[in-house]
Design an enzyme around this catalytic site. Sequence first.
Site, mmCIF file in Angstrom:
data_model
loop_
_atom_site.group_PDB
_atom_site.id
_atom_site.type_symbol
_atom_site.label_atom_id
_atom_site.label_comp_id
_atom_site.label_asym_id
_atom_site.label_seq_id
_atom_site.Cartn_x
_atom_site.Cartn_y
_atom_site.Cartn_z
ATOM 1 N N ARG A 29 0.849 -1.192 0.000
ATOM 2 C CA ARG A 29 0.000 0.000 0.000
ATOM 3 C C ARG A 29 0.882 1.239 0.000
ATOM 4 N NH1 ARG A 29 -4.146 -0.477 4.578
ATOM 5 N NH2 ARG A 29 -2.297 -1.170 5.701
ATOM 6 N N ASP A 65 2.401 4.958 -0.354
ATOM 7 C CA ASP A 65 1.937 6.267 0.125
ATOM 8 C C ASP A 65 1.655 7.236 -1.021
ATOM 9 O OD1 ASP A 65 2.027 5.795 2.839
ATOM 10 O OD2 ASP A 65 4.155 6.335 2.997
ATOM 11 N N TYR A 83 12.002 -2.293 -3.657
ATOM 12 C CA TYR A 83 11.827 -0.856 -3.886
ATOM 13 C C TYR A 83 13.112 -0.252 -4.437
ATOM 14 C CZ TYR A 83 7.421 -0.714 -1.268
ATOM 15 O OH TYR A 83 6.128 -0.882 -0.859
ATOM 16 N N ARG A 91 11.634 5.132 2.834
ATOM 17 C CA ARG A 91 11.977 6.561 2.786
ATOM 18 C C ARG A 91 12.776 6.997 4.004
ATOM 19 N NH1 ARG A 91 6.193 8.783 1.888
ATOM 20 N NH2 ARG A 91 7.218 10.789 2.241
#
Lengths: 283, 283
Positions: free
Chosen positions: B65, B67, B128, B227
Amino acid sequence: MAEETAGALTEELTFTEAIAVELGYRGAHFAGYAEQPGQRTVAGEMRRALETVLRRPIEMDCAGRTDAGVHALAQYVSFPATAAELSMPARRLMSSLVALTPDDISIRALHRAPAGFSARFDAEARHYRYRVACGPTRPVMGWDHTWWLRTVPELDVDAMNAAARPLVGEHDFRSFCKASSAELLIADGRSTSRNLSDVSVDVTVEAGERLIVFDVAGNAFLHNMVRAIVGTLVEVGRGHRPVGWVADVLAARDRCAAGPTAPAQGLVLECVDYPSGVLTPWL
Amino acid sequence: MAEETAGALTEELTFTEAIAVELGYRGAHFAGYAEQPGQRTVAGEMRRALETVLRRPIEMDCAGRTDAGVHALAQYVSFPATAAELSMPARRLMSSLVALTPDDISIRALHRAPAGFSARFDAEARHYRYRVACGPTRPVMGWDHTWWLRTVPELDVDAMNAAARPLVGEHDFRSFCKASSAELLIADGRSTSRNLSDVSVDVTVEAGERLIVFDVAGNAFLHNMVRAIVGTLVEVGRGHRPVGWVADVLAARDRCAAGPTAPAQGLVLECVDYPSGVLTPWL
């Protein structure tokens, strides 16, 4: 009145060298490189920024006057400069230009060149790249600089490379020039011959996206020439035309003989060659 | 009333298999993946498209999910499907989804999976990638999926790789989790441990742009975890913190110990691993 004053100021200046600004831009929101009244153009934005920093009128040359929507990774803009201007810290000029240009222009480097240098007339070669994505999958990352051929599952890269071979070398490229521009050139007694050193097609993966890339390099280009070449090669790549057709198109010297003009957004001016030693890196 | 009718219809259905849609998206104009009332979300757009094609309510699972602002190259969305739905030509489902989703969503592939398959719970690993551009040159082509560190001339890639090493393996990553989310997890008696298989930093050139790329892979991720890891490693890369600091941050189990959260726009969910053989390519 303001113009007369500016003119008077310019006349008094002695230009000892030239400055060449290396810049990139995203073409989507520009009406092209060349200045046009009332339009947002790359040249307009650059001139405004340079005139603000240097506090005088600037006349610029550029390596390639890209069309509306066409991008550049390394375009060159040159102008004659005074000794006083060249004594300013390059870092100050760079940071002023970055601050004074919009987000879709990227100031990449500053170079010094001998007086009389022209980014346009001294360029030996321009290198363009055109990106195509095939098939039903919409490109994700490169969406704004790719031509998406949604209904074409695949392009035959070998056929396109074979078809492109006759384009390399010195030829009359009138078949690949916007018709109205070709007429103007011919009316002016100017040539529609250009010399291409490379027309090649390859497959690559960029940011996870499978792309077909067209690399086209040459001494100079006619109006819409790269996009007409790509549009023509794609006709071969998708099997609508035989490999030998492109040589016939070239020989026809007629824009109607060629394929359609590929959309502007897939095209990038990648780099420009100048004679070795002419540009001195400044920053 | 409409909901009751839909519920009644769903109850009568027998799900014999599952469908997994592989999709990409540009995050800029989404309030994230997860549905939120009154917001434009990826899940909202996908559900609307699927419900339009299949004419029934759809409950979906997804692999990650993401952001608001985060992109995906290969996200997976799964839902249970009936034998009738699976007998429809995959090409028709694909072209309907392409037509019914907005330009910033890309339908990449369709897969079939056994009944009970969940894109979320069956995922073994998520990969990622985070892109950073350093120095005064504004990125041109990758502008919308890159974090531009304008005032940082360079990042020390070796130092960041050394600093990242203690993060690989099974650890409590509470220091790299959005504080409010960590509190909720802990209040629920749920773990903030995750297992990372890769945290590595490299230099690459993409579409002519020199980039520093952070690859982070693991079994699952906490809120803002990638992040926060990137923001923390950048503190080391720019020389603000020593290499050993990242191990201290991990041990602190406190979000305040880590560096800032890197901006969403540099992050891409690149791919997701499922157990071999679970997904059958459909189109």
